[in-house]
Scaffold this active site. Structure first.
Site, PDB file in Angstrom:
ATOM      1  N   ILE A 125      49.859  35.895  27.549  1.00 57.94           N
ATOM      2  CA  ILE A 125      51.578  36.160  28.103  1.00 57.94           C
ATOM      3  C   ILE A 125      51.772  35.317  26.960  1.00 57.94           C
ATOM      4  CG2 ILE A 125      53.595  35.755  29.576  1.00 57.94           C
ATOM      5  CD1 ILE A 125      51.989  36.940  31.811  1.00 57.94           C
ATOM      6  N   ILE A 141      46.110  19.706  29.252  1.00 60.07           N
ATOM      7  CA  ILE A 141      47.560  19.485  30.059  1.00 60.07           C
ATOM      8  C   ILE A 141      47.390  18.560  30.877  1.00 60.07           C
ATOM      9  CG2 ILE A 141      49.032  21.182  29.299  1.00 60.07           C
ATOM     10  CD1 ILE A 141      48.180  22.393  32.374  1.00 60.07           C
ATOM     11  N   GLU A 179      44.228  28.256  34.354  1.00 59.96           N
ATOM     12  CA  GLU A 179      43.052  29.119  35.221  1.00 59.96           C
ATOM     13  C   GLU A 179      44.580  30.775  35.573  1.00 59.96           C
ATOM     14  OE1 GLU A 179      40.374  29.202  34.707  1.00 59.96           O
ATOM     15  OE2 GLU A 179      40.524  26.991  33.122  1.00 59.96           O
ATOM     16  N   THR A 227      53.828  33.351  39.199  1.00 57.06           N
ATOM     17  CA  THR A 227      53.200  34.640  39.884  1.00 57.06           C
ATOM     18  C   THR A 227      54.061  35.142  40.325  1.00 57.06           C
ATOM     19  OG1 THR A 227      50.766  36.006  39.792  1.00 57.06           O
ATOM     20  CG2 THR A 227      51.608  32.952  40.238  1.00 57.06           C
ATOM     21  N   ASP A 228      53.934  36.609  41.122  1.00 55.00           N
ATOM     22  CA  ASP A 228      54.466  36.722  42.422  1.00 55.00           C
ATOM     23  C   ASP A 228      53.281  36.811  43.890  1.00 55.00           C
ATOM     24  OD1 ASP A 228      52.513  38.680  41.785  1.00 55.00           O
ATOM     25  OD2 ASP A 228      53.979  40.519  41.777  1.00 55.00           O
ATOM     26  N   GLU A 229      52.158  36.409  42.675  1.00 55.97           N
ATOM     27  CA  GLU A 229      50.944  36.545  44.081  1.00 55.97           C
ATOM     28  C   GLU A 229      51.600  35.036  45.264  1.00 55.97           C
ATOM     29  OE1 GLU A 229      46.854  36.419  42.576  1.00 55.97           O
ATOM     30  OE2 GLU A 229      48.361  38.028  40.128  1.00 55.97           O
ATOM     31  N   SER A 234      45.921  32.002  43.828  1.00 57.43           N
ATOM     32  CA  SER A 234      47.746  31.783  44.154  1.00 57.43           C
ATOM     33  C   SER A 234      48.695  30.474  44.334  1.00 57.43           C
ATOM     34  CB  SER A 234      48.467  33.145  45.111  1.00 57.43           C
ATOM     35  OG  SER A 234      46.998  33.351  46.006  1.00 57.43           O
ATOM     36  N   LYS A 282      48.350  27.816  42.200  1.00 61.34           N
ATOM     37  CA  LYS A 282      50.119  28.493  41.738  1.00 61.34           C
ATOM     38  C   LYS A 282      51.765  27.670  42.648  1.00 61.34           C
ATOM     39  CE  LYS A 282      50.649  29.979  38.085  1.00 61.34           C
ATOM     40  NZ  LYS A 282      51.384  29.194  36.926  1.00 61.34           N
ATOM     41  N   ASN A 298      51.775  41.664  37.491  1.00 59.56           N
ATOM     42  CA  ASN A 298      51.330  41.623  36.950  1.00 59.56           C
ATOM     43  C   ASN A 298      51.952  41.611  35.713  1.00 59.56           C
ATOM     44  OD1 ASN A 298      50.070  41.888  39.635  1.00 59.56           O
ATOM     45  ND2 ASN A 298      48.298  41.998  38.452  1.00 59.56           N
TER      46      ASN A 298
HETATM   47  P1  NAD Z   1      45.945  33.374  30.516  1.00 55.80           P
HETATM   48  O1  NAD Z   1      44.621  32.982  30.842  1.00 55.80           O
HETATM   49  O2  NAD Z   1      45.752  34.637  29.024  1.00 55.80           O
HETATM   50  O3  NAD Z   1      45.956  32.094  29.585  1.00 55.80           O
HETATM   51  C1  NAD Z   1      46.539  30.880  29.976  1.00 55.80           C
HETATM   52  C2  NAD Z   1      46.019  30.344  28.203  1.00 55.80           C
HETATM   53  O4  NAD Z   1      45.980  28.640  29.142  1.00 55.80           O
HETATM   54  C3  NAD Z   1      45.033  29.890  27.795  1.00 55.80           C
HETATM   55  O5  NAD Z   1      44.936  30.383  26.044  1.00 55.80           O
HETATM   56  C4  NAD Z   1      44.296  28.454  27.952  1.00 55.80           C
HETATM   57  O6  NAD Z   1      42.978  28.453  26.679  1.00 55.80           O
HETATM   58  C5  NAD Z   1      44.948  27.964  28.514  1.00 55.80           C
HETATM   59  N1  NAD Z   1      44.726  26.828  29.484  1.00 55.80           N
HETATM   60  C6  NAD Z   1      44.110  26.684  30.537  1.00 55.80           C
HETATM   61  N2  NAD Z   1      44.112  26.182  31.189  1.00 55.80           N
HETATM   62  C7  NAD Z   1      44.699  25.113  29.709  1.00 55.80           C
HETATM   63  C8  NAD Z   1      44.453  23.830  30.173  1.00 55.80           C
HETATM   64  N3  NAD Z   1      43.989  22.590  30.824  1.00 55.80           N
HETATM   65  N4  NAD Z   1      44.839  22.997  29.169  1.00 55.80           N
HETATM   66  C9  NAD Z   1      46.216  23.166  27.867  1.00 55.80           C
HETATM   67  N5  NAD Z   1      45.795  25.083  28.224  1.00 55.80           N
HETATM   68  C10 NAD Z   1      44.676  25.526  28.524  1.00 55.80           C
HETATM   69  O7  NAD Z   1      46.700  33.315  31.688  1.00 55.80           O
HETATM   70  P2  NAD Z   1      48.326  34.729  31.472  1.00 55.80           P
HETATM   71  O8  NAD Z   1      47.464  35.403  31.890  1.00 55.80           O
HETATM   72  O9  NAD Z   1      48.563  34.518  30.044  1.00 55.80           O
HETATM   73  O10 NAD Z   1      49.588  33.839  32.309  1.00 55.80           O
HETATM   74  C11 NAD Z   1      50.202  32.955  31.653  1.00 55.80           C
HETATM   75  C12 NAD Z   1      50.313  32.164  32.315  1.00 55.80           C
HETATM   76  O11 NAD Z   1      51.311  33.298  33.903  1.00 55.80           O
HETATM   77  C13 NAD Z   1      49.984  31.636  33.798  1.00 55.80           C
HETATM   78  O12 NAD Z   1      50.324  30.640  34.647  1.00 55.80           O
HETATM   79  C14 NAD Z   1      50.112  32.535  34.711  1.00 55.80           C
HETATM   80  O13 NAD Z   1      50.560  31.869  35.873  1.00 55.80           O
HETATM   81  C15 NAD Z   1      51.193  32.945  34.744  1.00 55.80           C
HETATM   82  N6  NAD Z   1      51.206  34.647  35.517  1.00 55.80           N
HETATM   83  C16 NAD Z   1      50.406  36.230  34.722  1.00 55.80           C
HETATM   84  C17 NAD Z   1      50.660  37.276  35.093  1.00 55.80           C
HETATM   85  C18 NAD Z   1      49.745  38.066  34.601  1.00 55.80           C
HETATM   86  O14 NAD Z   1      49.712  39.377  35.320  1.00 55.80           O
HETATM   87  N7  NAD Z   1      48.951  37.756  33.769  1.00 55.80           N
HETATM   88  C19 NAD Z   1      51.161  37.451  35.743  1.00 55.80           C
HETATM   89  C20 NAD Z   1      52.280  36.758  35.529  1.00 55.80           C
HETATM   90  C21 NAD Z   1      52.708  34.945  36.263  1.00 55.80           C
HETATM   91  P1  TYD Z   2      43.276  41.956  37.692  1.00 60.20           P
HETATM   92  O1  TYD Z   2      43.579  42.435  36.760  1.00 60.20           O
HETATM   93  O2  TYD Z   2      42.315  41.018  38.360  1.00 60.20           O
HETATM   94  O3  TYD Z   2      45.017  41.547  38.270  1.00 60.20           O
HETATM   95  P2  TYD Z   2      44.935  40.338  39.823  1.00 60.20           P
HETATM   96  O4  TYD Z   2      44.728  39.868  40.456  1.00 60.20           O
HETATM   97  O5  TYD Z   2      46.273  39.320  39.327  1.00 60.20           O
HETATM   98  O6  TYD Z   2      46.576  41.535  40.353  1.00 60.20           O
HETATM   99  O7  TYD Z   2      43.709  42.535  39.070  1.00 60.20           O
HETATM  100  C1  TYD Z   2      44.001  43.988  39.597  1.00 60.20           C
HETATM  101  C2  TYD Z   2      44.242  44.789  40.902  1.00 60.20           C
HETATM  102  O8  TYD Z   2      42.768  45.401  40.247  1.00 60.20           O
HETATM  103  C3  TYD Z   2      43.677  43.897  41.987  1.00 60.20           C
HETATM  104  O9  TYD Z   2      44.193  44.867  42.973  1.00 60.20           O
HETATM  105  C4  TYD Z   2      42.184  43.455  41.262  1.00 60.20           C
HETATM  106  C5  TYD Z   2      42.053  45.405  41.112  1.00 60.20           C
HETATM  107  N1  TYD Z   2      40.550  45.195  39.879  1.00 60.20           N
HETATM  108  C6  TYD Z   2      39.296  46.207  40.363  1.00 60.20           C
HETATM  109  O10 TYD Z   2      39.700  46.941  41.357  1.00 60.20           O
HETATM  110  N2  TYD Z   2      38.176  46.029  39.111  1.00 60.20           N
HETATM  111  C7  TYD Z   2      38.587  45.008  38.345  1.00 60.20           C
HETATM  112  O11 TYD Z   2      36.918  45.536  37.990  1.00 60.20           O
HETATM  113  C8  TYD Z   2      39.210  44.090  38.261  1.00 60.20           C
HETATM  114  C9  TYD Z   2      39.249  42.999  37.836  1.00 60.20           C
HETATM  115  C10 TYD Z   2      40.651  44.127  38.995  1.00 60.20           C
END
Ligand code: NAD
Ligand code: TYD
Length: 352
Positions: free
Chosen positions: A14, A62, A86, A132-134, A159, A162, A187
């Site tokens: 993101i 960070i 993470e 996150t919504d989690e 979660s 977070k 998500n």
């Molecule tokens: P991601 O895992 O793809 O990216 C995380 C980034 O943070 C990476 O580039 C990593 O190198 C960096 N990072 C990790 N630890 C670090 C540290 N200690 N210092 C500096 N950098 C560090 O994650 P994402 O899916 O892009 O999510 C980004 C944010 O959005 C997160 O805070 C996550 O909780 C939130 N979020 C994600 C989703 C989703 O669907 N992916 C949904 C809602 C909220």
């Molecule tokens: P994920 O992409 O890990 O996002 P989150 O757990 O943060 O919602 O998983 C999305 C949904 O898919 C979740 O219900 C777990 C499921 N899932 C599988 O069924 N198989 C997989 O290999 C993974 C990674 C997730």
């Protein structure tokens, strides 16, 4: 430059979309992307920004207060958009400490650095925490939604970490008056998504005719949002949100995992010239995730009504665009699979 903005985690999924949006849209802002380049950080996500005069990258953690404070002293940031985390639930089950360290300790470190650097006047400053919504826990399939006032009830170490960071951000607002905003999003999906998450993992496995692991019976429900719609929401909240407020962001787009994967299989059969139903044969039901949240669904009407944001893309169109991106960017995925993406930093930034 009109503003200098620190974006953390900008090399991730993101974060890279947010950095790209800000660098291209606000050419009078200086954007500094701070990222530790963990396994999830990939500077190839941002290779199109190489040479942009208003973009800087700093490799750093960070959790390192000295480093973060020096960055604040040097750049005098007007705002922070904090995405570094993470982010994978399955990894949090295997190794919770890494989540506590980055998501909780790292966030508090950044809050301290901002509070100290901005002490005297918070005028014109903003600390935006992306969550996150989690944190709200899990819903039944009963038509209810998470709102901004839903009680926190996290179940996974991810979660819980977070949720803890969200509480600290609000505590810094209430205790020290730090100007913060928080958003909690559903998500995300789209390009540059690390292939450990459901959608990119499935696309990769379908392509290579490998089993698609579906946890449990595939009945869990997620609310999927196009990543650029999230980036647009972040832009709107960063600029127009109110201090101390929380905004929920969601796609109003609920899918069971199994329906989603079947749809993905159909799209990929067509794109790869396979017979209808061929890819679906790869679906393999595996042991369920421990503590697997049943349903997430977001009510984003506050953001829609107060700040005028709307999701833009229908899910099936977004899924097709996502599949196209992965098929057209085989090298991006290959570099992750063979580890070459980790060399990108050395090639671009070391010895400068
Ligand atoms: P991601 O895992 O793809 O990216 C995380 C980034 O943070 C990476 O580039 C990593 O190198 C960096 N990072 C990790 N630890 C670090 C540290 N200690 N210092 C500096 N950098 C560090 O994650 P994402 O899916 O892009 O999510 C980004 C944010 O959005 C997160 O805070 C996550 O909780 C939130 N979020 C994600 C989703 C989703 O669907 N992916 C949904 C809602 C909220
Ligand atoms: P994920 O992409 O890990 O996002 P989150 O757990 O943060 O919602 O998983 C999305 C949904 O898919 C979740 O219900 C777990 C499921 N899932 C599988 O069924 N198989 C997989 O290999 C993974 C990674 C997730």
């Amino acid at each position: 430059m009109r503003k200098t903005i620190l974006i953390t985690g900008g090399a991730g999924f993101i974060g890279s979309h947010v950095v790209r949006l800000f660098v291209n849209k606000y050419t009078d802002y200086l954007i500094l992307n701070l990222d530790a380049l963990t396994y999830a950080g990939n500077l190839e996500n941002l290779k199109d920004l190489a040479g942009s005069p208003n973009y800087l990258f700093a490799k750093g953690d960070i959790t390192d207060l000295e480093f973060v404070s020096a960055l604040f002293a040097r750049y005098n940031f007007d705002g922070v958009i904090h995405l570094a985390a993470e982010s994978h639930v399955d990894r949090s089950i295997a190794d919770p400490m890494a989540f506590i360290k980055t998501n909780v300790f790292g966030t508090v470190n950044l809050l301290n650095a901002a509070k100290e650097a901005w002490k005297g006047s918070f005028e014109g400053k903003r600390f935006y925490h992306i969550s996150t919504d989690e944190v709200y826990g899990a819903l039944e399939n009963d038509g209810t939604f998470f709102t901004e006032s839903t009680k926190y009830q996290p179940h996974s170490p991810y979660s819980a970490s977070k949720a803890s960071s969200d509480h600290f951000v609000r505590a810094y607002h209430d205790t020290y008056g730090l100007p913060v905003v928080v958003s909690n999003c559903s998500n995300n999906y789209g390009s540059h998504h690390f292939p450990e998450k459901l959608i990119p993992l499935s696309i990769n496995n379908i392509k290579h005719r490998k089993p698609i692991p579906v946890y449990g019976k595939g009945e869990n429900i997620r609310d999927w949002l196009w990543v650029d719609d999230h980036a647009r929401a972040i832009d709107i909240i960063f600029h127009n949100g109110k201090d101390g407020e929380t905004y929920n962001i969601g796609g109003n787009n609920e899918w069971t995992n199994i329906d989603l994967i079947n749809t993905l299989c159909k799209i990929m059969d067509r794109k790869l010239g396979r017979a209808d139903g061929e890819s679906a044969q790869l679906i393999t039901f595996v042991t369920d995730r421990a503590g697997h949240d049943f349903r997430y669904a977001i009510n984003s009407s506050k953001l829609q009504n107060e700040l005028g944001w709307q999701p833009s893309l229908q899910f099936e169109e977004g899924l097709k665009k996502t599949v196209d991106w992965y098929l057209e960017n085989e090298e991006w995925l290959e570099h992750i699979v063979n580890g070459q993406y980790r060399d990108y930093y050395a090639k671009q930034y070391e010895n400068r």
